[in-house]
Scaffold this motif. Structure first.
Motif, PDB file in Angstrom:
ATOM      1  N   PRO A 223      -2.813  14.679 -13.848  1.00 22.96           N
ATOM      2  CA  PRO A 223      -2.804  13.259 -13.460  1.00 22.96           C
ATOM      3  C   PRO A 223      -1.571  12.548 -14.022  1.00 22.96           C
ATOM      4  O   PRO A 223      -1.169  12.806 -15.150  1.00 22.96           O
ATOM      5  N   CYS A 224      -0.991  11.663 -13.219  1.00 23.86           N
ATOM      6  CA  CYS A 224       0.191  10.936 -13.678  1.00 23.86           C
ATOM      7  C   CYS A 224      -0.199   9.976 -14.800  1.00 23.86           C
ATOM      8  O   CYS A 224      -1.209   9.282 -14.696  1.00 23.86           O
TER       9      CYS A 224
ATOM     10  N   GLY B   6      -1.450   6.091 -14.530  1.00 22.99           N
ATOM     11  CA  GLY B   6      -2.787   5.620 -14.187  1.00 22.99           C
ATOM     12  C   GLY B   6      -3.021   5.394 -12.707  1.00 22.99           C
ATOM     13  O   GLY B   6      -3.993   4.770 -12.309  1.00 22.99           O
ATOM     14  N   SER B   7      -2.138   5.913 -11.878  1.00 22.16           N
ATOM     15  CA  SER B   7      -2.251   5.700 -10.434  1.00 22.16           C
ATOM     16  C   SER B   7      -3.400   6.495  -9.819  1.00 22.16           C
ATOM     17  O   SER B   7      -3.748   6.257  -8.676  1.00 22.16           O
ATOM     18  N   THR B   8      -3.947   7.458 -10.552  1.00 20.51           N
ATOM     19  CA  THR B   8      -4.946   8.448 -10.107  1.00 20.51           C
ATOM     20  C   THR B   8      -4.329   9.542  -9.227  1.00 20.51           C
ATOM     21  O   THR B   8      -5.033  10.429  -8.776  1.00 20.51           O
ATOM     22  N   LYS B   9      -3.018   9.465  -8.978  1.00 17.92           N
ATOM     23  CA  LYS B   9      -2.346  10.557  -8.260  1.00 17.92           C
ATOM     24  C   LYS B   9      -1.861  11.595  -9.266  1.00 17.92           C
ATOM     25  O   LYS B   9      -1.743  11.313 -10.457  1.00 17.92           O
ATOM     26  N   ASN B  10      -1.571  12.791  -8.764  1.00 15.12           N
ATOM     27  CA  ASN B  10      -0.968  13.804  -9.621  1.00 15.12           C
ATOM     28  C   ASN B  10       0.474  13.409  -9.926  1.00 15.12           C
ATOM     29  O   ASN B  10       1.135  12.755  -9.121  1.00 15.12           O
ATOM     30  N   TYR B  11       0.946  13.884 -11.081  1.00 15.30           N
ATOM     31  CA  TYR B  11       2.313  13.571 -11.497  1.00 15.30           C
ATOM     32  C   TYR B  11       3.330  13.956 -10.406  1.00 15.30           C
ATOM     33  O   TYR B  11       4.269  13.216 -10.134  1.00 15.30           O
TER      34      TYR B  11
ATOM     35  N   CYS C 223       3.540  11.373  -7.740  1.00 14.55           N
ATOM     36  CA  CYS C 223       3.673   9.993  -8.223  1.00 14.55           C
ATOM     37  C   CYS C 223       5.037   9.843  -8.902  1.00 14.55           C
ATOM     38  O   CYS C 223       6.058   9.825  -8.232  1.00 14.55           O
TER      39      CYS C 223
ATOM     40  N   ARG D 167       5.908   1.660 -12.910  1.00 13.85           N
ATOM     41  CA  ARG D 167       5.030   2.777 -13.277  1.00 13.85           C
ATOM     42  C   ARG D 167       5.840   3.963 -13.796  1.00 13.85           C
ATOM     43  O   ARG D 167       5.474   4.606 -14.785  1.00 13.85           O
TER      44      ARG D 167
ATOM     45  N   SER E 104       5.693   5.853 -17.431  1.00 13.55           N
ATOM     46  CA  SER E 104       5.523   7.310 -17.601  1.00 13.55           C
ATOM     47  C   SER E 104       6.685   7.903 -18.381  1.00 13.55           C
ATOM     48  O   SER E 104       6.498   8.822 -19.178  1.00 13.55           O
TER      49      SER E 104
ATOM     50  N   GLU F 210      -2.015  -0.914 -17.176  1.00 16.62           N
ATOM     51  CA  GLU F 210      -2.792  -1.705 -16.224  1.00 16.62           C
ATOM     52  C   GLU F 210      -1.827  -2.672 -15.552  1.00 16.62           C
ATOM     53  O   GLU F 210      -1.155  -3.453 -16.217  1.00 16.62           O
TER      54      GLU F 210
END
Ligand SMILES: [Zn+2]
Length: 140
Positions: A14-15, A18-23, A26, A45, A49, A87
């Motif tokens: 997970p990225c 916090g996007s809920t997408k994979n790294y 994302c 974002r 990261s 957030e």
């Protein structure tokens, strides 16, 4: 043809933004230099990261040249800040057809065993098609 920079994390995890997408779907391609963030929020974002991974070159590359000196790997490592979550509170402009944008966010961290939060409204400007972090207003 862009030379891809090796990634610091498995693309299937997970990225951290916090996007809920994979790294890999994302912030990874931005860090790798194979894709540019399309919106101010994507840049925000990916910079978060980059802080998580201590990726100083990416942080230096996403601000105006005169501000890039503040980002070096040694000082990032010395800070001992562990970023624990991002957030996005709100965004203003910063879209595909905008030249400026604002992103208000709260970035949580742990430092020397204490938890803290960094609340900021950041200003972004698109220069030659590339979003850059200009400055920010710190909020309580
Ligand atoms: Zn991400």
């Amino acid at each position: 043809m862009t030379t891809a920079i090796p990634l610091q994390q498995d693309i299937s995890l997970p990225c951290p933004c916090g996007s809920t997408k994979n790294y890999g779907a994302c912030c990874g391609p931005f860090h790798q230099g194979v894709k540019l963030p399309a919106t101010a929020e994507q840049l925000m974002r990916s910079r978060y990261s980059a802080f998580v991974f201590g990726n100083a070159p990416y942080l230096a590359d996403t601000v105006p040249a005169q501000n890039s000196a503040g980002y070096d790997s040694d000082s990032l490592a010395r800070q001992q800040t562990k970023w624990t979550g991002l957030e996005i509170v709100s965004t203003e402009a910063g879209g595909l057809f905008d030249q400026t944008g604002y992103v208000e966010f709260i970035a949580r961290f742990k430092e020397k065993g204490r938890s803290g939060a960094h609340h900021e409204k950041s200003r972004f400007v698109r220069q030659n098609g590339k979003w850059l972090y200009m400055d920010g207003e710190f909020l309580p």
